[in-house]
Motif scaffolding. Structure first.
Motif, PDB file in Angstrom:
ATOM      1  N   LEU A  83       0.865  -1.362   0.061  1.00  0.00           N
ATOM      2  CA  LEU A  83      -0.102   0.060   0.229  1.00  0.00           C
ATOM      3  C   LEU A  83       0.948   1.297   0.020  1.00  0.00           C
ATOM      4  N   GLU A  84       2.027   1.317   0.638  1.00  0.00           N
ATOM      5  CA  GLU A  84       2.928   2.260   0.820  1.00  0.00           C
ATOM      6  C   GLU A  84       3.479   2.653  -0.798  1.00  0.00           C
ATOM      7  N   ASN A  85       3.528   1.735  -1.416  1.00  0.00           N
ATOM      8  CA  ASN A  85       3.962   1.681  -3.035  1.00  0.00           C
ATOM      9  C   ASN A  85       2.838   1.893  -3.857  1.00  0.00           C
ATOM     10  N   GLY A  86       1.636   2.031  -3.619  1.00  0.00           N
ATOM     11  CA  GLY A  86       0.613   2.256  -4.347  1.00  0.00           C
ATOM     12  C   GLY A  86       0.140   0.929  -5.000  1.00  0.00           C
ATOM     13  N   ILE A  87       0.497  -0.267  -4.564  1.00  0.00           N
ATOM     14  CA  ILE A  87       0.155  -1.604  -4.913  1.00  0.00           C
ATOM     15  C   ILE A  87      -1.004  -2.060  -4.082  1.00  0.00           C
ATOM     16  N   GLY A  88      -2.079  -2.339  -4.879  1.00  0.00           N
ATOM     17  CA  GLY A  88      -3.398  -2.651  -4.434  1.00  0.00           C
ATOM     18  C   GLY A  88      -3.439  -4.296  -3.701  1.00  0.00           C
ATOM     19  N   THR A  89      -4.038  -4.356  -2.508  1.00  0.00           N
ATOM     20  CA  THR A  89      -4.211  -5.269  -1.615  1.00  0.00           C
ATOM     21  C   THR A  89      -4.978  -4.971  -0.715  1.00  0.00           C
ATOM     22  N   PRO A  90      -5.899  -6.098  -0.369  1.00  0.00           N
ATOM     23  CA  PRO A  90      -6.820  -5.759   0.960  1.00  0.00           C
ATOM     24  C   PRO A  90      -6.216  -4.788   2.284  1.00  0.00           C
ATOM     25  N   LYS A  91      -6.870  -4.024   2.606  1.00  0.00           N
ATOM     26  CA  LYS A  91      -6.141  -3.222   3.939  1.00  0.00           C
ATOM     27  C   LYS A  91      -5.651  -4.078   4.818  1.00  0.00           C
ATOM     28  N   TYR A 109      -4.116 -13.918  10.197  1.00  0.00           N
ATOM     29  CA  TYR A 109      -3.754 -12.561   9.697  1.00  0.00           C
ATOM     30  C   TYR A 109      -5.349 -12.232   9.357  1.00  0.00           C
ATOM     31  N   VAL A 110      -5.572 -10.634   9.691  1.00  0.00           N
ATOM     32  CA  VAL A 110      -6.990 -10.024   9.499  1.00  0.00           C
ATOM     33  C   VAL A 110      -6.612  -8.853   8.613  1.00  0.00           C
ATOM     34  N   CYS A 111      -7.644  -8.864   7.447  1.00  0.00           N
ATOM     35  CA  CYS A 111      -7.714  -7.642   6.433  1.00  0.00           C
ATOM     36  C   CYS A 111      -8.954  -7.429   6.180  1.00  0.00           C
ATOM     37  N   GLU A 112      -9.151  -6.322   5.319  1.00  0.00           N
ATOM     38  CA  GLU A 112     -10.448  -5.934   5.055  1.00  0.00           C
ATOM     39  C   GLU A 112     -10.947  -6.815   3.809  1.00  0.00           C
ATOM     40  N   HIS A 113     -12.222  -7.322   3.887  1.00  0.00           N
ATOM     41  CA  HIS A 113     -12.540  -8.146   2.694  1.00  0.00           C
ATOM     42  C   HIS A 113     -13.022  -7.452   1.667  1.00  0.00           C
ATOM     43  N   ILE A 114     -12.498  -7.830   0.363  1.00  0.00           N
ATOM     44  CA  ILE A 114     -12.751  -7.194  -0.826  1.00  0.00           C
ATOM     45  C   ILE A 114     -13.948  -7.947  -1.608  1.00  0.00           C
ATOM     46  N   PHE A 115     -14.968  -7.435  -1.977  1.00  0.00           N
ATOM     47  CA  PHE A 115     -15.952  -8.062  -2.694  1.00  0.00           C
ATOM     48  C   PHE A 115     -15.663  -7.897  -4.138  1.00  0.00           C
ATOM     49  N   THR A 160      -4.732 -12.627  -7.486  1.00  0.00           N
ATOM     50  CA  THR A 160      -5.031 -11.467  -7.994  1.00  0.00           C
ATOM     51  C   THR A 160      -6.537 -11.109  -8.038  1.00  0.00           C
ATOM     52  N   LEU A 161      -7.323 -10.532  -7.032  1.00  0.00           N
ATOM     53  CA  LEU A 161      -8.659 -10.256  -7.151  1.00  0.00           C
ATOM     54  C   LEU A 161      -8.634  -8.918  -8.088  1.00  0.00           C
ATOM     55  N   ILE A 162      -9.963  -8.927  -8.918  1.00  0.00           N
ATOM     56  CA  ILE A 162      -9.917  -7.897  -9.907  1.00  0.00           C
ATOM     57  C   ILE A 162     -11.693  -7.425  -9.586  1.00  0.00           C
ATOM     58  N   SER A 163     -11.683  -6.037  -9.227  1.00  0.00           N
ATOM     59  CA  SER A 163     -12.851  -5.267  -9.256  1.00  0.00           C
ATOM     60  C   SER A 163     -13.150  -4.490 -10.732  1.00  0.00           C
ATOM     61  N   ASN A 164     -14.281  -4.409 -11.329  1.00  0.00           N
ATOM     62  CA  ASN A 164     -14.822  -3.382 -12.092  1.00  0.00           C
ATOM     63  C   ASN A 164     -15.156  -2.015 -11.632  1.00  0.00           C
ATOM     64  N   ASN A 165     -14.584  -1.084 -12.017  1.00  0.00           N
ATOM     65  CA  ASN A 165     -14.766   0.305 -11.731  1.00  0.00           C
ATOM     66  C   ASN A 165     -15.904   0.765 -12.408  1.00  0.00           C
ATOM     67  N   ASN A 166     -16.366  -0.007 -13.566  1.00  0.00           N
ATOM     68  CA  ASN A 166     -17.670   0.490 -14.339  1.00  0.00           C
ATOM     69  C   ASN A 166     -17.463   1.780 -15.238  1.00  0.00           C
ATOM     70  N   ASP A 167     -16.099   2.027 -15.395  1.00  0.00           N
ATOM     71  CA  ASP A 167     -15.641   3.021 -16.453  1.00  0.00           C
ATOM     72  C   ASP A 167     -14.869   2.835 -17.430  1.00  0.00           C
ATOM     73  N   GLY A 168     -14.568   1.357 -17.454  1.00  0.00           N
ATOM     74  CA  GLY A 168     -13.485   1.029 -18.531  1.00  0.00           C
ATOM     75  C   GLY A 168     -12.227   0.728 -17.906  1.00  0.00           C
ATOM     76  N   THR A 169     -12.103   0.791 -16.323  1.00  0.00           N
ATOM     77  CA  THR A 169     -10.910   0.500 -15.836  1.00  0.00           C
ATOM     78  C   THR A 169     -11.102  -0.563 -14.833  1.00  0.00           C
ATOM     79  N   TYR A 170     -10.065  -1.155 -14.107  1.00  0.00           N
ATOM     80  CA  TYR A 170     -10.262  -2.104 -13.191  1.00  0.00           C
ATOM     81  C   TYR A 170      -9.279  -1.904 -12.113  1.00  0.00           C
ATOM     82  N   ASP A 176      -2.812 -13.398  -0.378  1.00  0.00           N
ATOM     83  CA  ASP A 176      -1.775 -14.364  -0.215  1.00  0.00           C
ATOM     84  C   ASP A 176      -0.325 -14.018  -0.250  1.00  0.00           C
ATOM     85  N   LEU A 177      -0.082 -13.007   0.601  1.00  0.00           N
ATOM     86  CA  LEU A 177       1.266 -12.270   0.494  1.00  0.00           C
ATOM     87  C   LEU A 177       2.379 -12.761   1.267  1.00  0.00           C
TER      88      LEU A 177
END
Length: 253
Positions: A83-91, A109-115, A160-170, A176-177
């Protein structure tokens, strides 16, 4: 020992309770051979994703207490670095280690769940809508990681989890870090090898090579040849290992 990320300190009681009652409460999310993941809903905006790591064998119990950080602690610390390097991962939220006089008993290990909408695995196994666009954006995500000297050693389809931003970007999130290396600079070979587990499909490697060459400025032919060679090498070892396991099971009967 329980360590909680400062942002979530107000949730200490529910984090503690969820870990202590992990085996009798929570919603089962992943029942793996080695690890178990359960979900614990806090409110409408936060769901805890808690990973219980398999109890280590005796020698590892000693190693994880006295000589090496536990998988739970590494997951927590590596998530912070990402996260410090701007790389996505659950908080990252917390990690918990239970020890006795011998060594580490168990860890969480406890993190925020990503739907998420999909994982990279769907790109490999299905004709997923907008697949090429997602694949090219994934290459940008990986290249940013490489430029920051981050080698994600479990860079495989399910992580790698992927979320659709609904604007053409993901948006992409690594999970599993606990297996990572950090470098001042990653060599060309190390970067190409880092993508060797991600897909066995040559047509996907061709797209990835094309995009990686565009953003890195490296020769596309060299990128493809090297990435594909490492992919073939990995697939050979992977399937050889599977064949050996089948033979062992046969002889045990």
């Amino acid at each position: 020992m329980l360590s909680i990320f400062p942002t979530y300190i107000n949730f200490k009681s529910i984090i503690t309770s969820s870990i202590e009652n992990f085996h009798t409460t929570g919603e089962l999310f992943v029942a793996g051979k080695r690890n178990t993941i359960k979900l614990f809903k806090v409110d409408e905006t936060l769901t805890l994703n808690i990973k219980s790591f398999r109890k280590p064998i005796l020698i590892n119990r000693i190693i994880y207490k006295y000589f090496r950080k536990s998988k739970a602690r590494r997951s927590y610390e590596y998530a912070t670095v990402l996260l410090e390097n701007g790389i996505g991962t659950p908080k990252p939220i917390a990690f918990k280690e239970n020890s006795n006089g011998i060594g580490l008993k168990d860890s969480y290990y406890v993190c925020e769940h990503i739907f998420c909408d999909l994982t990279y695995r769907e790109l490999v196994e299905t004709d997923y809508p907008d697949g090429e666009n997602i694949l090219r954006q994934f290459v940008h995500f990986t290249y940013k990681m490489h430029k920051n000297g981050i080698e994600f050693r479990d860079h495989s389809p399910g992580n790698t989890l992927i979320s659709n931003n609904n604007d053409g970007t993901y948006a992409f999130y690594l999970v599993d870090l606990n297996r990572m290396n950090f470098h001042e600079v990653m060599s060309f070979e190390a970067r190409m090898k880092n993508l060797s587990k991600i897909t066995p499909k040559k047509e996907m490697i061709e797209i990835m090579s094309n995009e990686y060459a565009k953003i890195s400025g490296e020769n596309e032919t060299d990128v493809f040849k090297t990435m594909w060679q490492f992919t073939e090498d990995f697939q050979y070892r992977f399937h050889r290992k599977k064949r050996l396991k089948k033979k062992l099971k046969f002889w045990k009967k």
